[in-house]
Enzyme design. Structure first.
Site, PDB file in Angstrom:
ATOM      1  CE  LYS A 286      -3.210   2.566   3.040  1.00 13.68           C
ATOM      2  NZ  LYS A 286      -4.126   2.521   4.204  1.00 13.68           N
ATOM      3  CG  ASP A 291      -5.671   7.781   4.522  1.00 13.80           C
ATOM      4  OD1 ASP A 291      -6.588   8.365   3.905  1.00 13.80           O
ATOM      5  OD2 ASP A 291      -5.849   6.772   5.231  1.00 13.80           O
ATOM      6  CE  LYS A 298      -6.858   8.614   7.857  1.00  9.01           C
ATOM      7  NZ  LYS A 298      -7.488   7.524   8.616  1.00  9.01           N
ATOM      8  CG  ASP A 309      -1.964   5.217   4.958  1.00  4.71           C
ATOM      9  OD1 ASP A 309      -1.804   4.190   5.642  1.00  4.71           O
ATOM     10  OD2 ASP A 309      -3.048   5.530   4.420  1.00  4.71           O
ATOM     11  CG  ASP A 368     -10.083   7.264   6.430  1.00  2.99           C
ATOM     12  OD1 ASP A 368      -9.013   7.234   5.790  1.00  2.99           O
ATOM     13  OD2 ASP A 368     -10.158   7.492   7.651  1.00  2.99           O
ATOM     14  NE  ARG A 372     -10.696  -1.423   3.810  1.00  2.97           N
ATOM     15  CZ  ARG A 372     -11.302  -1.521   4.986  1.00  2.97           C
ATOM     16  NH1 ARG A 372     -12.453  -2.161   5.103  1.00  2.97           N
ATOM     17  NH2 ARG A 372     -10.768  -0.982   6.065  1.00  2.97           N
TER      18      ARG A 372
HETATM   19  N1  BES Z   1      -4.376   4.495   6.873  1.00  2.00           N
HETATM   20  C1  BES Z   1      -5.507   4.202   7.652  1.00  2.00           C
HETATM   21  C2  BES Z   1      -5.224   3.229   8.782  1.00  2.00           C
HETATM   22  C3  BES Z   1      -4.271   3.667   9.854  1.00  2.00           C
HETATM   23  C4  BES Z   1      -4.748   4.071  11.082  1.00  2.00           C
HETATM   24  C5  BES Z   1      -2.904   3.588   9.670  1.00  2.00           C
HETATM   25  C6  BES Z   1      -3.868   4.429  12.082  1.00  2.00           C
HETATM   26  C7  BES Z   1      -2.026   3.958  10.675  1.00  2.00           C
HETATM   27  C8  BES Z   1      -2.509   4.374  11.887  1.00  2.00           C
HETATM   28  C9  BES Z   1      -6.593   3.587   6.778  1.00  2.00           C
HETATM   29  O1  BES Z   1      -6.616   4.003   5.459  1.00  2.00           O
HETATM   30  C10 BES Z   1      -7.905   3.967   7.364  1.00  2.00           C
HETATM   31  O2  BES Z   1      -8.195   5.126   7.378  1.00  2.00           O
HETATM   32  N2  BES Z   1      -8.671   2.991   7.832  1.00  2.00           N
HETATM   33  C11 BES Z   1      -9.928   3.230   8.400  1.00  2.00           C
HETATM   34  C12 BES Z   1     -10.894   2.223   7.833  1.00  2.00           C
HETATM   35  C13 BES Z   1     -12.324   2.467   8.187  1.00  2.00           C
HETATM   36  C14 BES Z   1     -12.812   3.745   7.537  1.00  2.00           C
HETATM   37  C15 BES Z   1     -13.146   1.300   7.753  1.00  2.00           C
HETATM   38  C16 BES Z   1      -9.807   3.068   9.912  1.00  2.00           C
HETATM   39  O3  BES Z   1      -9.067   2.159  10.340  1.00  2.00           O
HETATM   40  O4  BES Z   1     -10.378   3.840  10.634  1.00  2.00           O
HETATM   41 ZN    ZN Z   2      -4.839   4.667   4.698  1.00  2.03          ZN
HETATM   42 MN    MN Z   3      -7.748   5.764   5.174  1.00  2.00          MN
END
Ligand code: BES
Ligand code: ZN
Ligand code: MN
Length: 518
Positions: A286, A291, A298, A309, A368, A372
């Protein structure tokens, strides 16, 4: 950092600082004796047979000033009867439990302690390891090779500081480490130079992850991959938006479409002569260089960390570097899907439906959950290119941090045999990973009422839902998914590693590929 193997008696080695490990030989507390734990005295001994070095430290150890707590350091000047100018003692904790995992950290601690004092070189007395904790590398291989590897890797990792942009940085680092050990010199030198490659590659990855998003755009990440590939003899192609659309990578593009910064599909190929036709391993990373969350934006608090990220992608670039330099006899393809995730007038919106390269339709619930999406097409593309086995690494979910904290990578697998191989590799590499489930029941969570699947399965079991989504694109190809969201960035300063990018998973990947290459 240069490494040298020495068979000299430790006390005879001329060096800025000799380094010895202190181990506690007191029996670990049993249940009954636990209450008396307080009164229990440590039985501290240096992990060396050298009597001169032992006697140089004898008074200090007898004084009770050294407690033997892991990573405690004590620096002695002009140690009596020892040629080294200093003697650094680093505690490694209980002698019974001391393994290569601890030795890496002890070596990193030694390097960080010495370099912060302006010292540039040292000689490390390799402690004996226990075969029940650290099996020798092969029938002929010696356990001292395992120790050399751990010391060199640990020292490299400790030597790295992400202070590039500070004008007051001192560039303190260790330039040369001598490892005092015994065994077959050629084998030990090979172990040291392989460990050098692995440690340097891990730091290469850390350097990429450390860069802020304005200095590490998808284009710059691709340039760094190209430059590295040219240096180590990898093929590297970089594709832009046109090719991403032409390949019908609708999931990858749905993220990239919202950003003014052009995306990059980075494809690195390692096809050494003499490698068997199969397996072909695909390493998919990835590469979200920032992000924001997109339209499902966010909160501002902590958003700066989202520059990391792209850690999964950087890990794969670093792993490809190590694999090429180690000349492993196996075909490997590295794929990094690099883009920003931005809100804009062109950005995708919740409720949009996207068609992935595989043809599956995806209802976007949360923009967000973008990692995936880019990986879905990365994994599918890897299979199109002929990969028979897949590993992906991604800072994928906050939920994996809730589940496992900062100390274990979440590992997911659709194939038990492949998982077992990976587990053995990460044990040897000294990286902690914990397997998470991928049962069919969880598939319910990613069902959509208007498309094949949704991109967000809700809060509960969030790391598993994300992995279930990826599984849809790995299909029946043996596949491992590493969720490194909690482990790619170290928030706290540790004695053995600087705060910041950790380079986690690279060593396990390289060890795994070594195993596959046989
Ligand atoms: N890049 C984030 C995940 C992340 C969180 C990485 C904390 C490092 C530290 C990912 O893209 C994300 O935002 N995931 C969301 C998914 C949700 C919207 C289903 C999350 O984990 O909140
Ligand atoms: Zn992310
Ligand atoms: Mn994200």
């Amino acid at each position: 950092m240069k490494t040298t193997i020495s068979f000299s008696a430790p006390a005879e080695v001329e060096t800025e600082s000799l380094v010895a490990v202190v181990l506690d030989h007191a029996e670990p507390a049993t249940n009954e004796s636990a209450s008396k734990e307080k009164d229990k005295k440590p039985e501290l001994k240096l992990a060396t047979a050298d009597l001169a070095v032992q006697s140089a430290a004898a008074d200090l150890l007898a004084s009770g000033e050294v407690t033997g707590k892991p990573f405690e350091t004590t620096l002695l000047h002009k140690p009596a009867g020892v040629k080294g100018k200093r003697l650094l003692l680093v505690s490694g904790g209980s002698a019974k439990k001391f393994s290569s995992y601890d030795l890496r950290r002890v070596a990193g601690t030694a390097v960080r302690t010495l370099k912060s004092r302006g010292i540039r070189s040292c000689a490390f007395i390799a402690p004996p390891l226990r075969p029940e904790l650290d099996p020798p590398p092969s029938k002929e291989g010696l356990i001292s090779e395992v120790a050399v590897r751990a010391i060199v890797e640990g020292a490299q990792v400790g030597n790295f500081d992400p202070d590039y942009y500070r004008s007051d940085r001192k560039d303190q680092k260790i330039d040369a480490v001598t490892i005092i050990t015994s065994g077959d010199k050629a084998a030990l030198e090979r172990a040291a130079s392989e460990a050098q490659i692995v440690g340097e590659s891990q730091n290469f990855t850390r350097d990429l992850v450390n860069e802020p998003s304005n200095r590490m755009t998808p284009t710059i990440l691709a340039e760094r991959a190209k430059k590295m590939s040219a240096e180590v003899g990898l093929k590297c192609e970089v594709y832009g938006a046109d090719k991403i659309k032409e390949l019908k990578m609708g999931a990858f593009w749905s993220v990239a479409q919202g950003s003014d910064e052009p995306p990059a599909l980075i494809v690195m190929k390692y096809e050494p002569t003499g490698a068997p036709e199969k397996p072909v391993l695909g390493l998919v990373g990835k590469g979200i260089t920032f992000d924001t969350g997109g339209i499902s934006i966010k909160p501002a608090d902590g958003m700066e960390k989202m520059k990391s990220d792209m850690a999964g992608g950087a890990t794969m670039i670093g792993a490809m570097r190590a694999i090429a330099l180690l000349k492993l006899k196996i075909k490997v393809i590295g794929i990094v899907c690099a883009t920003e995730n931005m809100p804009s007038g062109k950005a995708q919106k919740p409720g949009d439906v996207q068609i992935a390269m595989s043809g599956k339709s995806i209802e976007i619930i949360n923009t967000d959950a973008e990692g995936r999406l880019v990986l879905a097409d990365g994994l599918y593309y890897a299979r199109q290119l002929g990969c028979t086995h897949l590993v992906d690494a991604a800072t994928l979910t906050g939920a994996v941090v809730v589940a496992l904290g900062y100390n274990n990578v979440g590992i997911f697998a659709n194939d038990d045999a492949m998982y077992e191989r990976f587990r053995s590799a990460n044990g040897k590499a000294g990286e902690k990973m914990w397997r998470m489930p991928l049962d069919d029941e969880y598939k319910e969570n990613i069902k959509s009422s208007i498309a094949d699947i949704v991109n967000s399965g809700g809060r509960w079991g969030g790391a598993i839902n994300a992995a279930m989504f990826l599984k849809e694109f790995a299909e029946d190809t043996p596949w491992i998914h590493l969720d490194i969201a909690g482990t790619a960035w170290t928030e706290e300063q540790k004695p053995w590693i600087a705060k910041g990018p950790s380079g986690i998973a690279l060593r396990s990947l390289v060890e795994f590929v070594k195993g596959l290459a046989g």
